[in-house]
Design a protein around this motif. Structure first.
Motif, PDB file in Angstrom:
ATOM      1  N   TYR A 101     -77.844  49.923  79.594  1.00 46.51           N
ATOM      2  CA  TYR A 101     -77.595  50.040  78.147  1.00 46.51           C
ATOM      3  C   TYR A 101     -76.227  49.504  77.740  1.00 46.51           C
ATOM      4  O   TYR A 101     -75.844  49.616  76.575  1.00 46.51           O
ATOM      5  N   ASN A 102     -75.486  48.957  78.727  1.00 45.63           N
ATOM      6  CA  ASN A 102     -74.169  48.390  78.448  1.00 45.63           C
ATOM      7  C   ASN A 102     -73.268  49.398  77.729  1.00 45.63           C
ATOM      8  O   ASN A 102     -72.755  49.143  76.641  1.00 45.63           O
ATOM      9  N   LEU A 103     -73.083  50.542  78.357  1.00 42.55           N
ATOM     10  CA  LEU A 103     -72.325  51.636  77.733  1.00 42.55           C
ATOM     11  C   LEU A 103     -70.854  51.560  78.116  1.00 42.55           C
ATOM     12  O   LEU A 103     -70.485  51.033  79.161  1.00 42.55           O
ATOM     13  N   ASP A 104     -70.039  52.144  77.246  1.00 43.03           N
ATOM     14  CA  ASP A 104     -68.590  52.119  77.402  1.00 43.03           C
ATOM     15  C   ASP A 104     -68.125  53.517  77.839  1.00 43.03           C
ATOM     16  O   ASP A 104     -68.485  54.516  77.218  1.00 43.03           O
ATOM     17  N   GLU A 105     -67.299  53.565  78.900  1.00 41.16           N
ATOM     18  CA  GLU A 105     -66.848  54.869  79.427  1.00 41.16           C
ATOM     19  C   GLU A 105     -65.973  55.648  78.447  1.00 41.16           C
ATOM     20  O   GLU A 105     -65.820  56.854  78.580  1.00 41.16           O
ATOM     21  N   LYS A 106     -65.363  54.946  77.485  1.00 37.25           N
ATOM     22  CA  LYS A 106     -64.559  55.666  76.479  1.00 37.25           C
ATOM     23  C   LYS A 106     -65.478  56.369  75.483  1.00 37.25           C
ATOM     24  O   LYS A 106     -65.179  57.448  74.984  1.00 37.25           O
ATOM     25  N   GLN A 107     -66.600  55.729  75.192  1.00 42.20           N
ATOM     26  CA  GLN A 107     -67.546  56.317  74.231  1.00 42.20           C
ATOM     27  C   GLN A 107     -68.459  57.355  74.882  1.00 42.20           C
ATOM     28  O   GLN A 107     -68.817  58.350  74.268  1.00 42.20           O
ATOM     29  N   VAL A 108     -68.832  57.109  76.131  1.00 40.41           N
ATOM     30  CA  VAL A 108     -69.708  58.043  76.854  1.00 40.41           C
ATOM     31  C   VAL A 108     -68.904  58.580  78.032  1.00 40.41           C
ATOM     32  O   VAL A 108     -68.747  57.917  79.055  1.00 40.41           O
ATOM     33  N   GLN A 109     -68.359  59.774  77.852  1.00 40.18           N
ATOM     34  CA  GLN A 109     -67.420  60.329  78.832  1.00 40.18           C
ATOM     35  C   GLN A 109     -68.155  61.257  79.810  1.00 40.18           C
ATOM     36  O   GLN A 109     -68.746  62.250  79.397  1.00 40.18           O
ATOM     37  N   LEU A 110     -68.116  60.878  81.097  1.00 34.30           N
ATOM     38  CA  LEU A 110     -68.787  61.645  82.148  1.00 34.30           C
ATOM     39  C   LEU A 110     -67.794  62.631  82.763  1.00 34.30           C
ATOM     40  O   LEU A 110     -66.784  62.230  83.311  1.00 34.30           O
ATOM     41  N   LEU A 111     -68.080  63.919  82.664  1.00 31.48           N
ATOM     42  CA  LEU A 111     -67.129  64.941  83.100  1.00 31.48           C
ATOM     43  C   LEU A 111     -67.520  65.621  84.406  1.00 31.48           C
ATOM     44  O   LEU A 111     -66.781  66.449  84.915  1.00 31.48           O
TER      45      LEU A 111
END
Length: 364
Positions: free
Chosen positions: A241-251
């Motif tokens: 999905y070409n996601l951005d780590e700043k927008q989708v934060q994995l904790l």
């Protein structure tokens, strides 16, 4: 005032599950009304040191399946010696072994079963659970009553063949002081998700939903064991999905959940099956409106204070998130207030523990 002696028989008092946490909270809340004793069929854990310290005694019988007969004998001897007014069981194996251990016992004990499991698909259960379910069906008339943690669970088990005229639903309760509303609305809006990486939690639909909203000014925070880029499936979603780590934060695994809830504006649950989803109650106690799939008791918990959509439907989830994001600041603040109020009125541990006490006392 004479304290009521209550023996709790639980399958395993070592895991971090809904039943174990509920038992721990219940003991801490009712320590002045009851003398509590715990018999764990398997083990006890330091995780529950506070609750164990409040018990007059506690036992771990080391059950492993192969030693069932000796564990049944130990359990029977303990119950005969302890002679409690009430025995509260927690989970299938504890329900079954307690009922078997007390068959033909001279002193008839008042036994309640506790069911903390969704039975949406019995055929998918483990062999051990299938065996426990078969015994449970046969023995379900024997206990004084059955306490289910969810309305959906009660319906599923009765459909499966559980028969007991004194069946009731007592929800899992939360310690309200632990969760505080954060009145600040973040800019951009932060949507939170919490759940271990497992097919039941609907990660597939979570990422499909996020992909539909990646052009919106929304940040997603994802908490749960396995929610990291070392997980090849999560990594694949990010690439697909070409996601951005700043927008989708994995904790990944979060130890301080109240702090996590304070860092978000609304809570998202994408599960495809649940019984009583504790995360929704915790989120609402933190003043968070919830967007959830219609699974287990989600609709009953969320009530009018959020959005309920069909499971496995990323379009519906995305639309509900946008409905929240596009609502006015006043509406968002009003939802914060009403979600917290809903939990205070229905799911606080004080209220829930009184329901347990009433159940135990009505049959003494």
């Amino acid at each position: 005032m004479n304290k009521q002696k209550v023996v709790h028989v639980i399958t395993n008092f070592a895991g971090v599950g809904g039943a174990e946490m509920m038992l721990s909270r219940l003991i801490q809340q009712t320590q002045h009304e009851c003398e509590h004793i715990i018999i764990s069929l398997m083990k006890t854990s330091e995780v529950y040191a506070d609750a164990l310290a409040l018990c007059s005694s506690h036992y771990a019988l080391g059950w492993n399946g192969l030693n069932s007969f000796s564990v049944l004998r130990k359990l029977r001897e303990l119950l005969e010696t302890l002679a409690p007014q009430t025995v509260q069981c927690w989970m299938y194996h504890a329900n079954v072994l307690t009922s078997l251990a007390t068959l033909k016992m001279k002193n008839k004990l008042q036994i309640f079963w506790g069911i903390h499991h969704s039975l949406a698909s019995p055929k998918d259960e483990s062999i051990s659970t299938k065996v426990a379910l078969a015994f449970s069906k046969f023995l379900s008339k024997k206990p004084e009553g059955i306490i289910y943690c969810a309305h959906s669970s009660l319906e599923q088990h009765q459909k499966f063949g559980f028969k007991n005229n004194n069946s009731t639903v007592i929800a899992n309760g939360v310690v309200l002081e632990k969760y505080q509303s954060n009145l600040k609305i973040h800019e951009p809006i932060v949507i939170g998700f919490a759940g271990r990486y497992h097919p039941a939690k609907g990660y597939l639909y979570l990422f499909e939903t996020i992909a539909k909203l990646k052009d919106q000014p929304i940040i997603f925070k994802i908490a749960g064991a396995g929610a990291n880029l070392e997980n090849p499936e999560i990594k694949q979603y990010f690439e697909q999905y070409n996601l951005d780590e700043k927008q989708v934060q994995l904790l990944d695994q979060v130890s301080d959940m109240p702090e996590f809830y304070r860092s978000i504006d609304a809570f998202l649950m994408t599960s495809i099956t649940e019984g009583f989803p504790n995360v929704l109650v915790e989120a609402m106690a933190s003043g968070l409106p919830c967007i959830s799939t219609d699974v287990g008791d989600a609709k009953y918990i969320v009530n009018e204070q959020g959005w309920i959509v069909p499971p496995r439907n990323a379009d519906a989830l995305a639309q509900a998130i946008l409905a929240y994001v596009n609502s006015s600041i006043e509406d968002k603040q009003q939802l914060k207030h009403s979600t917290r109020l809903r939990v205070e009125q229905n799911f606080g541990i004080e209220r829930v523990s009184q329901q347990y006490l009433a159940m135990w006392r009505q049959h003494r």
